[in-house]
Write a protein that holds these residues in place. Sequence first.
Motif, PDB file in Angstrom:
ATOM      1  N   LEU A 113      -0.464  10.843  -4.281  1.00  0.00           N
ATOM      2  CA  LEU A 113      -1.414   9.740  -4.424  1.00  0.00           C
ATOM      3  C   LEU A 113      -2.227   9.835  -5.719  1.00  0.00           C
ATOM      4  O   LEU A 113      -2.461   8.831  -6.385  1.00  0.00           O
ATOM      5  CB  LEU A 113      -2.358   9.670  -3.219  1.00  0.00           C
ATOM      6  CG  LEU A 113      -1.761   9.140  -1.922  1.00  0.00           C
ATOM      7  CD1 LEU A 113      -2.818   9.089  -0.836  1.00  0.00           C
ATOM      8  CD2 LEU A 113      -1.135   7.780  -2.090  1.00  0.00           C
ATOM      9  N   VAL A 135      -4.040  -1.002   7.679  1.00  0.00           N
ATOM     10  CA  VAL A 135      -4.516   0.329   7.308  1.00  0.00           C
ATOM     11  C   VAL A 135      -6.030   0.361   7.523  1.00  0.00           C
ATOM     12  O   VAL A 135      -6.661  -0.678   7.718  1.00  0.00           O
ATOM     13  CB  VAL A 135      -4.174   0.696   5.843  1.00  0.00           C
ATOM     14  CG1 VAL A 135      -2.692   0.846   5.647  1.00  0.00           C
ATOM     15  CG2 VAL A 135      -4.751  -0.309   4.878  1.00  0.00           C
ATOM     16  N   GLU A 177       0.659   5.275   1.484  1.00  0.00           N
ATOM     17  CA  GLU A 177      -0.082   6.134   2.408  1.00  0.00           C
ATOM     18  C   GLU A 177       0.649   7.451   2.590  1.00  0.00           C
ATOM     19  O   GLU A 177       1.867   7.522   2.433  1.00  0.00           O
ATOM     20  CB  GLU A 177      -0.313   5.450   3.751  1.00  0.00           C
ATOM     21  CG  GLU A 177       0.914   5.308   4.612  1.00  0.00           C
ATOM     22  CD  GLU A 177       0.614   4.728   5.980  1.00  0.00           C
ATOM     23  OE1 GLU A 177      -0.556   4.706   6.388  1.00  0.00           O
ATOM     24  OE2 GLU A 177       1.570   4.298   6.636  1.00  0.00           O
ATOM     25  N   THR A 178      -0.120   8.481   2.894  1.00  0.00           N
ATOM     26  CA  THR A 178       0.483   9.779   3.171  1.00  0.00           C
ATOM     27  C   THR A 178       0.658   9.929   4.670  1.00  0.00           C
ATOM     28  O   THR A 178      -0.175   9.479   5.460  1.00  0.00           O
ATOM     29  CB  THR A 178      -0.390  10.938   2.643  1.00  0.00           C
ATOM     30  OG1 THR A 178      -1.675  10.850   3.240  1.00  0.00           O
ATOM     31  CG2 THR A 178      -0.506  10.905   1.151  1.00  0.00           C
ATOM     32  N   GLU A 179       1.752  10.558   5.026  1.00  0.00           N
ATOM     33  CA  GLU A 179       2.030  10.887   6.416  1.00  0.00           C
ATOM     34  C   GLU A 179       2.633  12.280   6.408  1.00  0.00           C
ATOM     35  O   GLU A 179       3.698  12.483   5.832  1.00  0.00           O
ATOM     36  CB  GLU A 179       3.009   9.872   7.009  1.00  0.00           C
ATOM     37  CG  GLU A 179       3.219  10.052   8.494  1.00  0.00           C
ATOM     38  CD  GLU A 179       4.143   8.974   9.029  1.00  0.00           C
ATOM     39  OE1 GLU A 179       5.170   9.352   9.639  1.00  0.00           O
ATOM     40  OE2 GLU A 179       3.843   7.787   8.838  1.00  0.00           O
ATOM     41  N   PHE A 239       0.827  -1.205   0.000  1.00  0.00           N
ATOM     42  CA  PHE A 239       0.000   0.000   0.000  1.00  0.00           C
ATOM     43  C   PHE A 239       0.859   1.251   0.000  1.00  0.00           C
ATOM     44  O   PHE A 239       2.048   1.204   0.292  1.00  0.00           O
ATOM     45  CB  PHE A 239      -0.961   0.018   1.199  1.00  0.00           C
ATOM     46  CG  PHE A 239      -0.311   0.047   2.555  1.00  0.00           C
ATOM     47  CD1 PHE A 239      -0.085   1.248   3.221  1.00  0.00           C
ATOM     48  CD2 PHE A 239       0.062  -1.128   3.186  1.00  0.00           C
ATOM     49  CE1 PHE A 239       0.494   1.270   4.473  1.00  0.00           C
ATOM     50  CE2 PHE A 239       0.645  -1.113   4.442  1.00  0.00           C
ATOM     51  CZ  PHE A 239       0.861   0.090   5.084  1.00  0.00           C
ATOM     52  N   ILE A 278      -4.316   0.872  -1.683  1.00  0.00           N
ATOM     53  CA  ILE A 278      -3.822  -0.476  -1.359  1.00  0.00           C
ATOM     54  C   ILE A 278      -3.759  -1.357  -2.597  1.00  0.00           C
ATOM     55  O   ILE A 278      -4.421  -1.109  -3.596  1.00  0.00           O
ATOM     56  CB  ILE A 278      -4.701  -1.176  -0.288  1.00  0.00           C
ATOM     57  CG1 ILE A 278      -6.108  -1.430  -0.826  1.00  0.00           C
ATOM     58  CG2 ILE A 278      -4.706  -0.417   1.008  1.00  0.00           C
ATOM     59  CD1 ILE A 278      -6.930  -2.360   0.040  1.00  0.00           C
ATOM     60  N   SER A 304      -9.049   5.354   1.206  1.00  0.00           N
ATOM     61  CA  SER A 304      -9.291   6.509   2.070  1.00  0.00           C
ATOM     62  C   SER A 304      -8.612   7.707   1.415  1.00  0.00           C
ATOM     63  O   SER A 304      -7.941   7.573   0.402  1.00  0.00           O
ATOM     64  CB  SER A 304      -8.729   6.291   3.481  1.00  0.00           C
ATOM     65  OG  SER A 304      -7.324   6.291   3.467  1.00  0.00           O
ATOM     66  N   SER A 339      -6.095   9.136   2.327  1.00  0.00           N
ATOM     67  CA  SER A 339      -4.641   9.074   2.455  1.00  0.00           C
ATOM     68  C   SER A 339      -4.023   7.719   2.119  1.00  0.00           C
ATOM     69  O   SER A 339      -2.835   7.523   2.334  1.00  0.00           O
ATOM     70  CB  SER A 339      -4.247   9.459   3.877  1.00  0.00           C
ATOM     71  OG  SER A 339      -4.822   8.549   4.797  1.00  0.00           O
ATOM     72  N   THR A 340      -4.803   6.774   1.555  1.00  0.00           N
ATOM     73  CA  THR A 340      -4.263   5.430   1.352  1.00  0.00           C
ATOM     74  C   THR A 340      -4.753   4.797   0.052  1.00  0.00           C
ATOM     75  O   THR A 340      -5.932   4.866  -0.275  1.00  0.00           O
ATOM     76  CB  THR A 340      -4.668   4.501   2.527  1.00  0.00           C
ATOM     77  OG1 THR A 340      -4.322   5.124   3.756  1.00  0.00           O
ATOM     78  CG2 THR A 340      -3.974   3.158   2.434  1.00  0.00           C
ATOM     79  N   ARG A 368      -7.904   3.142  -4.155  1.00  0.00           N
ATOM     80  CA  ARG A 368      -7.912   4.065  -3.028  1.00  0.00           C
ATOM     81  C   ARG A 368      -8.944   3.570  -2.020  1.00  0.00           C
ATOM     82  O   ARG A 368     -10.046   3.177  -2.399  1.00  0.00           O
ATOM     83  CB  ARG A 368      -8.253   5.472  -3.489  1.00  0.00           C
ATOM     84  CG  ARG A 368      -8.119   6.504  -2.372  1.00  0.00           C
ATOM     85  CD  ARG A 368      -8.468   7.895  -2.857  1.00  0.00           C
ATOM     86  NE  ARG A 368      -7.420   8.473  -3.662  1.00  0.00           N
ATOM     87  CZ  ARG A 368      -6.486   9.303  -3.195  1.00  0.00           C
ATOM     88  NH1 ARG A 368      -6.468   9.631  -1.922  1.00  0.00           N
ATOM     89  NH2 ARG A 368      -5.582   9.809  -4.008  1.00  0.00           N
ATOM     90  N   VAL A 378       4.581  10.796   0.922  1.00  0.00           N
ATOM     91  CA  VAL A 378       3.905   9.562   0.517  1.00  0.00           C
ATOM     92  C   VAL A 378       4.894   8.422   0.730  1.00  0.00           C
ATOM     93  O   VAL A 378       6.055   8.509   0.315  1.00  0.00           O
ATOM     94  CB  VAL A 378       3.453   9.621  -0.960  1.00  0.00           C
ATOM     95  CG1 VAL A 378       2.879   8.283  -1.401  1.00  0.00           C
ATOM     96  CG2 VAL A 378       2.443  10.731  -1.169  1.00  0.00           C
TER      97      VAL A 378
END
Length: 152
Positions: free
Chosen positions: A85, A132, A64-66, A62, A105, A100, A102-103, A98, A70
């Motif tokens: 993303l 996630v 994901e943003t943090e 996956f 997978i 979410s 921010s994610t 997608r 990314v």
Amino acid sequence: MKIRLDIDHAIETDEVVVRAKEFNDDVKQIYELLNSKQSNNNCLILYDDNKEYIINIKDILFFETELENVYAHTKDFAFQCKLRLYELEDRLPITFMRISKSTIINVSYVYSIEKKLSSTSLVQFDGCKKEVYVSRRYYKLLKEKLLERSRL
């Protein structure tokens, strides 16, 4: 137009050469088709500290943003990705979706979805402990995609 296939077991890397008298619409179409085929099967350049890694897309569980970054997660590692993303959504194969804001997978690795009372559900991956959350908005789409996968 002639088409020729030359198999040479001595070469290390496959190469496709298009030889043409001029760059016309047919040549352009062939070139774009070959280029898109290569990009659909490609790797991403990902980063960890000052090192660059070339990772096959199929090995990624996956993205994901943090904060502003990314990250691409494999079973064992997390790498920084320079793409956003929305850029990844356009480039990734159909096994990615997608789940979410921010994610994104890789549905191929989903092991289970644990329905929570809150608005999110927990997604677990096969062969690792990474998890996630799928938002309520994407939950139904994810279940449909998993059902499609199980029918294949």
